[in-house]
Motif scaffolding. Structure first.
Motif, short mmCIF file in Angstrom:
data_model
loop_
_atom_site.label_atom_id
_atom_site.label_comp_id
_atom_site.label_asym_id
_atom_site.label_seq_id
_atom_site.Cartn_x
_atom_site.Cartn_y
_atom_site.Cartn_z
N GLU A 1 44.73 37.66 56.72
CA GLU A 1 45.35 36.44 56.20
C GLU A 1 44.94 36.15 54.75
OE1 GLU A 1 44.62 33.13 58.71
OE2 GLU A 1 45.43 34.12 60.49
N ASN A 2 43.72 36.48 54.41
CA ASN A 2 43.21 36.17 53.07
C ASN A 2 43.38 37.33 52.08
OD1 ASN A 2 41.36 37.83 54.31
ND2 ASN A 2 39.58 36.76 53.47
N ARG A 3 44.28 38.24 52.36
CA ARG A 3 44.48 39.43 51.54
C ARG A 3 44.80 39.08 50.08
NH1 ARG A 3 44.89 44.44 52.80
NH2 ARG A 3 45.99 45.95 51.54
N ALA A 4 45.72 38.15 49.86
CA ALA A 4 46.11 37.79 48.49
C ALA A 4 44.95 37.15 47.73
CB ALA A 4 47.31 36.86 48.51
N ALA A 5 44.20 36.29 48.40
CA ALA A 5 43.07 35.63 47.75
C ALA A 5 41.97 36.63 47.40
CB ALA A 5 42.51 34.54 48.65
N VAL A 6 41.71 37.57 48.29
CA VAL A 6 40.68 38.59 48.04
C VAL A 6 41.10 39.47 46.87
CG1 VAL A 6 39.57 40.63 49.01
CG2 VAL A 6 39.77 38.56 50.37
N LYS A 7 42.37 39.85 46.83
CA LYS A 7 42.84 40.69 45.72
C LYS A 7 42.80 39.94 44.40
CE LYS A 7 45.65 44.15 48.01
NZ LYS A 7 46.93 44.83 48.03
N THR A 8 43.13 38.67 44.43
CA THR A 8 43.07 37.88 43.20
C THR A 8 41.64 37.77 42.69
OG1 THR A 8 45.01 36.61 43.87
CG2 THR A 8 43.63 35.64 42.17
N SER A 9 40.70 37.51 43.58
CA SER A 9 39.30 37.42 43.15
C SER A 9 38.79 38.79 42.71
CB SER A 9 38.42 36.84 44.25
OG SER A 9 38.39 37.67 45.37
N ALA A 10 39.30 39.86 43.31
CA ALA A 10 38.92 41.21 42.87
C ALA A 10 39.43 41.48 41.46
CB ALA A 10 39.46 42.26 43.84
N ARG A 11 40.63 41.02 41.16
CA ARG A 11 41.17 41.20 39.80
C ARG A 11 40.33 40.44 38.79
NH1 ARG A 11 47.27 39.73 40.06
NH2 ARG A 11 47.03 39.92 37.82
N TYR A 12 39.91 39.21 39.12
CA TYR A 12 39.04 38.44 38.23
C TYR A 12 37.72 39.17 38.02
CZ TYR A 12 41.97 34.26 38.22
OH TYR A 12 42.98 33.37 38.04
N LYS A 13 37.18 39.72 39.10
CA LYS A 13 35.90 40.43 39.03
C LYS A 13 36.02 41.66 38.13
CE LYS A 13 31.83 40.63 41.22
NZ LYS A 13 30.88 39.54 41.22
N ILE A 14 37.12 42.41 38.30
CA ILE A 14 37.34 43.61 37.48
C ILE A 14 37.43 43.23 36.01
CG2 ILE A 14 39.03 45.41 36.92
CD1 ILE A 14 39.68 45.50 39.97
N ASN A 15 38.24 42.23 35.70
CA ASN A 15 38.42 41.82 34.30
C ASN A 15 37.12 41.31 33.70
OD1 ASN A 15 41.13 42.46 34.29
ND2 ASN A 15 41.77 40.43 34.90
N ALA A 16 36.38 40.52 34.45
CA ALA A 16 35.11 39.98 33.94
C ALA A 16 34.10 41.09 33.71
CB ALA A 16 34.56 38.94 34.91
N TYR A 17 34.01 42.02 34.65
CA TYR A 17 33.04 43.12 34.54
C TYR A 17 33.33 43.99 33.32
CZ TYR A 17 30.24 47.19 35.77
OH TYR A 17 29.32 48.20 35.74
N VAL A 18 34.57 44.40 33.19
CA VAL A 18 34.93 45.28 32.08
C VAL A 18 34.75 44.57 30.74
CG1 VAL A 18 36.83 46.55 31.00
CG2 VAL A 18 36.47 46.71 33.45
N SER A 19 35.19 43.32 30.65
CA SER A 19 35.08 42.61 29.38
C SER A 19 33.63 42.31 29.00
CB SER A 19 35.90 41.33 29.39
OG SER A 19 35.40 40.43 30.33
N ARG A 20 32.77 42.10 30.00
CA ARG A 20 31.37 41.82 29.69
C ARG A 20 30.64 43.06 29.18
NH1 ARG A 20 26.92 38.49 30.61
NH2 ARG A 20 28.14 36.87 31.59
N TYR A 21 30.88 44.21 29.77
CA TYR A 21 30.08 45.39 29.45
C TYR A 21 30.77 46.38 28.52
CZ TYR A 21 26.89 43.53 32.82
OH TYR A 21 26.02 42.70 33.48
N ARG A 22 32.04 46.22 28.23
CA ARG A 22 32.74 47.13 27.32
C ARG A 22 32.13 47.07 25.92
NH1 ARG A 22 38.56 45.97 27.22
NH2 ARG A 22 38.73 47.52 28.84
N ALA A 23 31.83 45.89 25.43
CA ALA A 23 31.31 45.73 24.07
C ALA A 23 29.83 46.07 23.94
CB ALA A 23 31.55 44.30 23.60
N ASP A 24 29.12 46.16 25.04
CA ASP A 24 27.69 46.45 25.03
C ASP A 24 27.52 47.97 24.92
OD1 ASP A 24 24.98 46.68 25.38
OD2 ASP A 24 24.91 45.44 27.19
N ARG A 25 27.19 48.44 23.74
CA ARG A 25 27.10 49.90 23.50
C ARG A 25 26.03 50.56 24.37
NH1 ARG A 25 29.99 51.77 19.16
NH2 ARG A 25 30.74 50.17 17.75
#
Length: 172
Positions: free
Chosen positions: A95-119
């Motif tokens: 039942e919570n498939r859409a909510a889990v995927k949405t939070s996963a997308r936020y997690k992916i975006n936050a993770y990549v944006s936080r550590y991409r600039a850190d050489r």
């Protein structure tokens, strides 16, 4: 006659510089006014994160934007892997498939944006392995929340997550 035009040209140049300075001052004043006026609102309501009529505090919005990342690379990577494993192993009829995927997308975006600039971190094997897995998963999640990740891709993602965890324990 030539001197008259030269003095007129100099006057126009001075006027142009003055107007540019005035425009910059007006823009700066407007922005400062907006910041001051927006600080009087006790709570922020971001339509991106809240349903209509629901009000979120600024701290709640920041938590959603940061997706729970702390800034500690080791902890953030293991938490991201754990959360994404749960997301891709979610049953089709959950039942919570859409909510889990949405939070996963936020997690992916936050993770990549936080550590991409850190050489220091972006050069690690664990980060590049994670980036490969996250790009693959984001491709599926950005297409549709209804479409499930195919079993072959899910197995590959789990393998990439295992590699990233192994590299983390080795400090790479």
């Amino acid at each position: 006659m030539k001197a008259k035009y030269e003095s007129l040209f100099k006057s126009l140049k001075v006027l142009k510089v003055s107007l540019q300075g005035l425009c910059r001052s007006a823009i700066a004043f407007t922005l400062a006014s907006l910041v001051v006026l927006s600080s009087f609102t006790p709570e922020a309501n971001a339509a991106l994160f809240a349903k209509k009529g629901e009000v979120l505090s600024t701290k709640e919005i920041q938590t959603l934007v940061n997706a729970g990342l702390t800034g500690n690379y080791l902890t953030d990577t293991t938490d991201t892997i754990k959360m994404l494993r749960e997301a891709i192993n979610l049953p089709e009829d959950a039942e919570n498939r859409a909510a889990v995927k949405t939070s996963a997308r936020y997690k992916i975006n936050a993770y990549v944006s936080r550590y991409r600039a850190d050489r220091e971190k972006s050069g690690l094997y664990s980060y590049t392995t994670m980036l490969t897995a996250l790009n693959t998963l984001a491709g599926y999640y950005n297409g549709s929340v209804k479409r499930a990740v195919p079993a072959k891709v899910r197995d590959r993602l789990l393998q990439e997550f295992d590699r990233a965890e192994t590299a983390l324990t080795q400090g790479r």
